[in-house]
Design a protein around this motif. Structure first.
Motif, PDB file in Angstrom:
ATOM      1  N   THR A   1      -7.602   3.563   3.239  1.00 46.35           N
ATOM      2  CA  THR A   1      -6.352   2.860   3.530  1.00 46.35           C
ATOM      3  C   THR A   1      -5.934   3.030   4.982  1.00 46.35           C
ATOM      4  N   SER A   2      -6.008   4.251   5.503  1.00 47.59           N
ATOM      5  CA  SER A   2      -5.605   4.492   6.892  1.00 47.59           C
ATOM      6  C   SER A   2      -6.542   3.794   7.866  1.00 47.59           C
ATOM      7  N   ARG A   3      -7.835   3.812   7.572  1.00 48.13           N
ATOM      8  CA  ARG A   3      -8.790   3.131   8.451  1.00 48.13           C
ATOM      9  C   ARG A   3      -8.583   1.614   8.417  1.00 48.13           C
ATOM     10  N   SER A   4      -8.163   1.090   7.261  1.00 48.41           N
ATOM     11  CA  SER A   4      -7.853  -0.343   7.171  1.00 48.41           C
ATOM     12  C   SER A   4      -6.652  -0.692   8.047  1.00 48.41           C
ATOM     13  N   LEU A   5      -5.644   0.182   8.060  1.00 51.95           N
ATOM     14  CA  LEU A   5      -4.488  -0.043   8.923  1.00 51.95           C
ATOM     15  C   LEU A   5      -4.899  -0.068  10.389  1.00 51.95           C
ATOM     16  N   ILE A   6      -5.777   0.836  10.760  1.00 47.90           N
ATOM     17  CA  ILE A   6      -6.217   0.912  12.162  1.00 47.90           C
ATOM     18  C   ILE A   6      -7.000  -0.337  12.549  1.00 47.90           C
ATOM     19  N   ARG A   7      -7.855  -0.825  11.645  1.00 40.65           N
ATOM     20  CA  ARG A   7      -8.608  -2.053  11.938  1.00 40.65           C
ATOM     21  C   ARG A   7      -7.674  -3.242  12.094  1.00 40.65           C
ATOM     22  N   ARG A   8      -6.632  -3.308  11.287  1.00 43.55           N
ATOM     23  CA  ARG A   8      -5.667  -4.410  11.414  1.00 43.55           C
ATOM     24  C   ARG A   8      -4.910  -4.320  12.727  1.00 43.55           C
ATOM     25  N   LEU A   9      -4.550  -3.105  13.128  1.00 36.09           N
ATOM     26  CA  LEU A   9      -3.874  -2.929  14.413  1.00 36.09           C
ATOM     27  C   LEU A   9      -4.771  -3.379  15.556  1.00 36.09           C
ATOM     28  N   ASP A  10      -6.049  -3.047  15.468  1.00 36.96           N
ATOM     29  CA  ASP A  10      -6.993  -3.427  16.516  1.00 36.96           C
ATOM     30  C   ASP A  10      -7.225  -4.930  16.550  1.00 36.96           C
ATOM     31  N   ALA A  11      -6.980  -5.606  15.436  1.00 36.49           N
ATOM     32  CA  ALA A  11      -7.204  -7.054  15.372  1.00 36.49           C
ATOM     33  C   ALA A  11      -6.069  -7.850  16.000  1.00 36.49           C
ATOM     34  N   PHE A  12      -4.921  -7.220  16.246  1.00 34.06           N
ATOM     35  CA  PHE A  12      -3.807  -7.925  16.880  1.00 34.06           C
ATOM     36  C   PHE A  12      -4.182  -8.320  18.303  1.00 34.06           C
ATOM     37  N   GLN A  13      -3.624  -9.437  18.750  1.00 34.86           N
ATOM     38  CA  GLN A  13      -3.936  -9.941  20.089  1.00 34.86           C
ATOM     39  C   GLN A  13      -3.462  -8.999  21.190  1.00 34.86           C
TER      40      GLN A  13
END
Length: 389
Positions: free
Chosen positions: A63-75
């Motif tokens: 779950t935490s790694r998924s949050l980090i990947r989503r943060l990295d996907a932001f422009q």
């Protein structure tokens, strides 16, 4: 007819002076064009992208790694480093290596699944206002999305329908409509004010400088003699070539941002043309007025520089005027750029009729006519003053 001949004679004289002194060419053509290219190119992406962000992930779960990947996907955000502790991440912010970091404590996922409201923290630096604001927005969004994702999975497992899940997680749906500039393009907001502000700086300085040079090299008597002692004719002939050059640069800038870069402009061509004319005439008028108040090359140029720099802060584009103290709000009306910005915002940007900006229109016309009050003093300075370095 006699006055027209005198103006033409002085115009030819000024063209020769402009041609001989390279400083005029740099300040009237080269530097304004560089200003246009600098501001419009540095903001060509509209918003800053891939700003460096750090992560302190002590939970280290799916779950935490998924949050980090989503943060990295932001422009706006790009995760550049993982830190073992908050202290090291804070030091990275202080050393300007990152603008913000996300802190996920140990046990976050377990508490989420158990509905015990874990605390996810984020820290961001407001040393740079734009970067800090964008980081705050992304980190707040990712924190909200993380809790919503777990809540959605839990409710789905309990048999809730998608409509029920949506009602619980987002009871109020926000329908956002950004008028005129829906892309939140910072180039549209900033270049349309900063570039004219820098151009006004050059117009202020060149106006005062050209009069001061007449005094410095003791050419004032000869200049007035070509106008038969009429200071108004002398000023018209002197500043007509400068006005033509500055108008050409102003029109080129307007064509570039609206015709090439396609900046939004709900107003018509006539509004843009009128605004450019007022920009040049009001700036030139203020520069002449500053020299008339203090017939000194050094003092008049210092006042013009101060006025132009302060106008960038008091225009109201970076920080709203109504949020400033009352004395500062009153002071803002004394700057031509403030009125330029208001006319641009009302007529060009939003497309409202010119009558809605009548006060600012009158104000710029008043700045254009300011030299009328110092004509006699300028004439007296050219005839009797002695240049003091």
């Amino acid at each position: 007819m006699k006055y027209l001949i005198n103006i033409w004679v002085i115009v030819k004289r000024e063209v020769k002076i402009l041609h001989r002194n390279r400083l005029y060419g740099c300040c009237m053509i080269v530097f304004p064009l560089l200003t246009v290219l600098f501001f419009t190119s540095i903001l060509d992406e509209g918003q800053p992208a891939d700003l460096p962000v750090g992560v302190v992930d002590l939970d280290n779960t799916t779950t935490s790694r998924s949050l980090i990947r989503r943060l990295d996907a932001f422009q706006s955000s790009r995760v550049v480093a993982h830190y073992p502790s908050v202290a090291e991440a804070r030091r990275a912010i202080q050393e300007n290596q990152i603008y913000a970091f996300l802190y996920i404590p140990k046990g976050t996922t377990d508490k989420l699944l158990a509905s015990r409201q874990p605390k996810v923290s984020y820290y961001y630096s407001m040393t740079t206002v734009m970067a800090g604001s964008l980081m705050m927005k992304d980190l707040k969004t990712i924190s909200t999305l993380g809790s919503a994702a777990v809540g959605m999975a839990t409710m789905r497992a309990r048999g809730f329908t998608p409509q029920q899940i949506q009602t619980v997680l987002q009871p109020i749906v926000i329908d956002s409509h950004q008028i005129v500039n829906p892309w939140s393009n910072y180039n549209v907001y900033l270049s349309t004010v900063f570039v004219p502000g820098i151009m006004m700086l050059f117009m202020f300085l060149i106006s005062a400088y050209s009069l001061g040079m007449e005094l410095k090299f003791d050419r004032g008597k000869e200049w007035l003699a070509k106008a038969d002692g009429n200071i108004l004719v002398a000023l018209l002939g002197k500043f007509l070539p400068q006005a033509v050059v500055f108008l050409a640069i102003a029109f080129l800038f307007q064509y570039y941002i609206y015709g090439v870069l396609h900046f939004p402009h709900a107003g018509g061509v006539w509004d843009i043309t009128l605004l450019s004319l007022l920009e040049v005439f009001a700036s030139t008028g203020f520069g002449i007025f500053a020299f008339g108040l203090m017939p000194s090359l050094r003092m008049s140029m210092s006042v013009c520089s101060l006025w132009a720099v302060l106008s960038l802060s008091l225009a109201g584009s970076a920080f709203p005027i109504m949020g400033m103290d009352t004395p500062i709000q009153s002071l803002s009306w004394l700057f031509p750029l403030r009125h330029y910005y208001m006319i641009y915002q009302i007529t060009v940007f939003n497309g409202f009729p010119l009558i809605d900006a009548w006060f600012h229109l009158v104000a710029l016309i008043a700045f254009t006519l300011l030299p009328w009050f110092v004509l006699r003093k300028i004439k007296n300075a050219m005839l009797t003053y002695v240049y003091i370095p």
